[in-house]
Design a protein around this motif. Structure first.
Motif, PDB file in Angstrom:
ATOM      1  N   ARG B  82     -60.248 -32.320  19.817  1.00  0.00           N
ATOM      2  CA  ARG B  82     -59.442 -31.967  21.522  1.00  0.00           C
ATOM      3  C   ARG B  82     -60.961 -31.608  22.083  1.00  0.00           C
ATOM      4  O   ARG B  82     -61.585 -30.656  21.697  1.00  0.00           O
ATOM      5  CB  ARG B  82     -58.841 -31.225  21.458  1.00  0.00           C
ATOM      6  CG  ARG B  82     -57.193 -31.725  20.571  1.00  0.00           C
ATOM      7  CD  ARG B  82     -56.549 -32.825  21.270  1.00  0.00           C
ATOM      8  NE  ARG B  82     -55.922 -32.810  22.976  1.00  0.00           N
ATOM      9  CZ  ARG B  82     -55.406 -34.055  23.661  1.00  0.00           C
ATOM     10  NH1 ARG B  82     -56.054 -35.392  22.681  1.00  0.00           N
ATOM     11  NH2 ARG B  82     -55.608 -33.663  24.493  1.00  0.00           N
ATOM     12  N   PHE B  83     -61.609 -31.811  23.578  1.00  0.00           N
ATOM     13  CA  PHE B  83     -62.102 -30.812  23.979  1.00  0.00           C
ATOM     14  C   PHE B  83     -61.429 -30.234  25.451  1.00  0.00           C
ATOM     15  O   PHE B  83     -60.334 -30.774  25.996  1.00  0.00           O
ATOM     16  CB  PHE B  83     -62.923 -31.909  24.346  1.00  0.00           C
ATOM     17  CG  PHE B  83     -64.227 -32.681  23.296  1.00  0.00           C
ATOM     18  CD1 PHE B  83     -64.981 -32.264  22.494  1.00  0.00           C
ATOM     19  CD2 PHE B  83     -63.750 -34.327  23.753  1.00  0.00           C
ATOM     20  CE1 PHE B  83     -65.407 -33.330  21.955  1.00  0.00           C
ATOM     21  CE2 PHE B  83     -64.747 -35.160  22.182  1.00  0.00           C
ATOM     22  CZ  PHE B  83     -66.108 -34.184  21.605  1.00  0.00           C
ATOM     23  N   ASN B  84     -62.020 -29.321  25.576  1.00  0.00           N
ATOM     24  CA  ASN B  84     -61.770 -27.968  26.544  1.00  0.00           C
ATOM     25  C   ASN B  84     -62.287 -28.974  27.554  1.00  0.00           C
ATOM     26  O   ASN B  84     -63.847 -28.182  27.827  1.00  0.00           O
ATOM     27  CB  ASN B  84     -61.738 -26.535  26.452  1.00  0.00           C
ATOM     28  CG  ASN B  84     -60.454 -26.598  25.833  1.00  0.00           C
ATOM     29  OD1 ASN B  84     -59.076 -27.255  25.765  1.00  0.00           O
ATOM     30  ND2 ASN B  84     -60.753 -25.727  24.457  1.00  0.00           N
ATOM     31  N   ALA B  85     -62.064 -29.042  28.644  1.00  0.00           N
ATOM     32  CA  ALA B  85     -62.769 -29.059  30.249  1.00  0.00           C
ATOM     33  C   ALA B  85     -62.422 -28.432  31.306  1.00  0.00           C
ATOM     34  O   ALA B  85     -61.037 -27.751  31.038  1.00  0.00           O
ATOM     35  CB  ALA B  85     -62.679 -31.177  30.684  1.00  0.00           C
ATOM     36  N   ILE B  86     -63.539 -28.040  32.547  1.00  0.00           N
ATOM     37  CA  ILE B  86     -63.274 -27.041  33.416  1.00  0.00           C
ATOM     38  C   ILE B  86     -63.758 -28.501  34.757  1.00  0.00           C
ATOM     39  O   ILE B  86     -64.851 -29.076  34.242  1.00  0.00           O
ATOM     40  CB  ILE B  86     -64.038 -26.020  33.584  1.00  0.00           C
ATOM     41  CG1 ILE B  86     -65.028 -25.980  33.243  1.00  0.00           C
ATOM     42  CG2 ILE B  86     -63.350 -24.723  32.687  1.00  0.00           C
ATOM     43  CD1 ILE B  86     -66.135 -24.907  33.438  1.00  0.00           C
ATOM     44  N   ILE B  87     -63.310 -28.090  35.399  1.00  0.00           N
ATOM     45  CA  ILE B  87     -63.557 -29.638  36.643  1.00  0.00           C
ATOM     46  C   ILE B  87     -64.487 -27.647  37.781  1.00  0.00           C
ATOM     47  O   ILE B  87     -64.010 -27.032  37.548  1.00  0.00           O
ATOM     48  CB  ILE B  87     -63.191 -29.467  37.764  1.00  0.00           C
ATOM     49  CG1 ILE B  87     -62.002 -30.970  36.957  1.00  0.00           C
ATOM     50  CG2 ILE B  87     -63.430 -29.842  38.935  1.00  0.00           C
ATOM     51  CD1 ILE B  87     -60.839 -31.794  37.684  1.00  0.00           C
ATOM     52  N   ILE B  88     -65.937 -28.060  38.098  1.00  0.00           N
ATOM     53  CA  ILE B  88     -65.982 -27.487  39.043  1.00  0.00           C
ATOM     54  C   ILE B  88     -66.803 -28.445  40.333  1.00  0.00           C
ATOM     55  O   ILE B  88     -66.964 -29.053  40.821  1.00  0.00           O
ATOM     56  CB  ILE B  88     -67.862 -26.840  38.407  1.00  0.00           C
ATOM     57  CG1 ILE B  88     -66.869 -26.277  37.170  1.00  0.00           C
ATOM     58  CG2 ILE B  88     -68.161 -25.697  39.519  1.00  0.00           C
ATOM     59  CD1 ILE B  88     -68.497 -25.558  36.424  1.00  0.00           C
ATOM     60  N   GLY B  89     -65.379 -27.592  41.688  1.00  0.00           N
ATOM     61  CA  GLY B  89     -65.733 -28.836  42.712  1.00  0.00           C
ATOM     62  C   GLY B  89     -64.586 -29.400  43.066  1.00  0.00           C
ATOM     63  O   GLY B  89     -64.329 -30.283  42.668  1.00  0.00           O
ATOM     64  N   ALA B  90     -63.173 -28.457  43.495  1.00  0.00           N
ATOM     65  CA  ALA B  90     -62.106 -29.187  43.912  1.00  0.00           C
ATOM     66  C   ALA B  90     -62.125 -30.132  44.932  1.00  0.00           C
ATOM     67  O   ALA B  90     -60.408 -29.594  45.618  1.00  0.00           O
ATOM     68  CB  ALA B  90     -61.248 -27.540  43.926  1.00  0.00           C
ATOM     69  N   ASP B 146     -66.023 -26.768  26.325  1.00  0.00           N
ATOM     70  CA  ASP B 146     -66.939 -28.168  25.710  1.00  0.00           C
ATOM     71  C   ASP B 146     -67.318 -28.596  27.067  1.00  0.00           C
ATOM     72  O   ASP B 146     -68.521 -29.164  26.759  1.00  0.00           O
ATOM     73  CB  ASP B 146     -65.776 -29.286  24.813  1.00  0.00           C
ATOM     74  CG  ASP B 146     -65.039 -28.272  23.658  1.00  0.00           C
ATOM     75  OD1 ASP B 146     -65.769 -27.835  23.016  1.00  0.00           O
ATOM     76  OD2 ASP B 146     -63.795 -28.087  23.922  1.00  0.00           O
ATOM     77  N   ILE B 147     -66.589 -29.085  27.804  1.00  0.00           N
ATOM     78  CA  ILE B 147     -66.967 -29.918  29.266  1.00  0.00           C
ATOM     79  C   ILE B 147     -66.921 -29.266  30.216  1.00  0.00           C
ATOM     80  O   ILE B 147     -66.377 -29.065  30.319  1.00  0.00           O
ATOM     81  CB  ILE B 147     -66.123 -30.989  28.715  1.00  0.00           C
ATOM     82  CG1 ILE B 147     -66.366 -31.823  27.540  1.00  0.00           C
ATOM     83  CG2 ILE B 147     -66.562 -31.985  29.740  1.00  0.00           C
ATOM     84  CD1 ILE B 147     -67.415 -32.775  27.122  1.00  0.00           C
ATOM     85  N   GLY B 168     -73.092 -21.715  27.435  1.00  0.00           N
ATOM     86  CA  GLY B 168     -73.006 -22.386  25.820  1.00  0.00           C
ATOM     87  C   GLY B 168     -71.975 -23.616  26.101  1.00  0.00           C
ATOM     88  O   GLY B 168     -71.517 -24.120  24.970  1.00  0.00           O
ATOM     89  N   VAL B 169     -71.593 -23.911  27.143  1.00  0.00           N
ATOM     90  CA  VAL B 169     -71.439 -25.528  27.154  1.00  0.00           C
ATOM     91  C   VAL B 169     -71.501 -26.913  26.894  1.00  0.00           C
ATOM     92  O   VAL B 169     -72.902 -27.095  27.219  1.00  0.00           O
ATOM     93  CB  VAL B 169     -70.733 -26.192  28.720  1.00  0.00           C
ATOM     94  CG1 VAL B 169     -70.240 -27.505  28.881  1.00  0.00           C
ATOM     95  CG2 VAL B 169     -69.565 -25.245  29.805  1.00  0.00           C
ATOM     96  N   LYS B 170     -70.981 -27.277  26.354  1.00  0.00           N
ATOM     97  CA  LYS B 170     -72.364 -28.713  25.437  1.00  0.00           C
ATOM     98  C   LYS B 170     -72.263 -30.246  26.250  1.00  0.00           C
ATOM     99  O   LYS B 170     -73.026 -30.783  25.763  1.00  0.00           O
ATOM    100  CB  LYS B 170     -70.996 -29.248  23.833  1.00  0.00           C
ATOM    101  CG  LYS B 170     -70.916 -27.951  23.203  1.00  0.00           C
ATOM    102  CD  LYS B 170     -69.686 -28.358  21.693  1.00  0.00           C
ATOM    103  CE  LYS B 170     -68.920 -27.677  21.369  1.00  0.00           C
ATOM    104  NZ  LYS B 170     -67.915 -28.174  21.121  1.00  0.00           N
ATOM    105  N   GLY B 171     -70.958 -30.247  27.100  1.00  0.00           N
ATOM    106  CA  GLY B 171     -71.376 -31.972  28.383  1.00  0.00           C
ATOM    107  C   GLY B 171     -70.891 -31.995  29.139  1.00  0.00           C
ATOM    108  O   GLY B 171     -70.597 -30.783  30.023  1.00  0.00           O
ATOM    109  N   ILE B 172     -71.515 -32.265  30.088  1.00  0.00           N
ATOM    110  CA  ILE B 172     -72.159 -32.451  31.685  1.00  0.00           C
ATOM    111  C   ILE B 172     -71.525 -33.529  32.128  1.00  0.00           C
ATOM    112  O   ILE B 172     -72.009 -35.039  31.569  1.00  0.00           O
ATOM    113  CB  ILE B 172     -72.731 -32.319  32.223  1.00  0.00           C
ATOM    114  CG1 ILE B 172     -73.115 -30.271  31.462  1.00  0.00           C
ATOM    115  CG2 ILE B 172     -72.883 -31.191  33.710  1.00  0.00           C
ATOM    116  CD1 ILE B 172     -74.612 -29.414  32.281  1.00  0.00           C
TER     117      ILE B 172
END
Lengths: 212, 212
Positions: B82-90, B146-147, B168-172
């Motif tokens: 499971r990866f935790n993701a955030i979105i930047i730009g709504a 994570d992302i 510290g985010v691992k993936g973009i």
């Protein structure tokens, strides 16, 4: 042109094209397959093979002329043509695509946006008034429409795709997670956004292994 | 696992994975590389080569066990994590992605959405309240992230990417047309939507030649 160019080669062409665009911006006039290889992370022999499929534009000991390779690839990719496109589905994805700055640059003119929701009809996106899906047939009858961009849910995708194909649209760009397969004189490009997420998941796993 | 698996192979893995998902749905238990080849339009030897990179899951004369190949590829692609993701730009693209049904299925949990626009802060997308970008640092400090999915304009992309990488985010996952290159312990997946349009342009040109 070889008619049996593999799908994998075709998928790499836009990358070459984008990369050449960047080289032109910084005024680089020629490049060897070796340099291209180092910059793009594709082997030099792969690059030569790929570009040979289209007649090969390189010269032994000189490399590729960036501008002419750029122009030739642009022709192959149809960037020098103008395509008229419509968007069906004026939701978030439809909105995002209507405002995407690169489409015009790639030869696409957005001429219409359609939705089934009466509350959206009459509103404007990117200077274009949303029309009812009921107007689709008469619109395509009056306006040459090359491409339909489908940003609608999976459950309606087949029906709408078959409809636009019957109306003479040549290409469908499908953003629903449901793959489309159509017979006849229409080509389909299925977008799989979540493939990118899986590649990202793979790369993170690889990074974690390296750091162990 | 071979650490030097080529980018081209990695890019094909999600396709195999999706394809195997479809086979499982119709209860197909094993498949030969020849059948896979015919259905997917990739040569059988390419398929064997691709899957050999990961230890190879086929057996001579038997083919591939669909379920175990599916499970193994899922592990390689990180779908089982499971990866935790955030979105930047709504904006529209951020909204579209927040509502995309396949992300959860691919192992991603959306835990936050951020925007710079104060008018959007406090609104909800897909059950998640949009936060100000000023909250980003404290949010990532408290919630394992994570992302980061970046759906912001090109001009701010580098700055925001460097910021999340430093946090510290691992993936973009970068949706701006501007390619990102970051050093250090972060992997990047650049999305090039208009590549699909160019492939479509190519296919239309090919179709027109055939019909001439």
């Amino acid at each position: 042109m070889d008619k049996n160019v593999s799908a994998a080669v075709i998928r790499r062409l836009p990358r070459y094209y984008r990369y050449l665009t960047d080289l032109l911006k910084v005024d680089i006039k020629r490049i060897s397959s070796k340099e291209l290889s180092e910059r793009m992370g594709i082997t030099a022999s792969q690059i030569r093979q790929d570009l040979n499929c289209f007649g090969g534009f390189g010269q032994q000991g000189y490399g590729y002329n960036v501008e002419s390779l750029y122009r030739e690839l642009g022709k192959i990719l149809g960037v020098d043509k103008r395509f008229n496109a419509i968007i069906i589905g004026a939701g978030n994805m439809g909105n995002a695509l209507a405002n995407y700055p690169n489409f015009k640059r790639r030869g696409y003119d957005l001429i219409g946006i359609f939705d089934i929701n009466p509350e959206l009809v009459g509103k404007e996106i990117s200077g274009i008034t949303i029309q009812s899906i009921d107007e689709l047939e008469s619109f395509i009858g009056k306006n040459k429409t090359d491409i339909a961009i489908l940003t609608i849910p999976s459950q309606s995708i087949s029906e709408v795709a078959e409809k636009v194909a019957a109306l003479g649209v040549k290409g469908i760009w499908n953003f629903s997670p449901q793959d489309l397969k159509l017979s006849g004189d229409v080509v389909v490009e299925n977008v799989h956004l979540s493939d990118g997420l899986m590649v990202l998941g793979y790369k993170i796993g690889e990074l974690e292994q390296q750091n162990r």
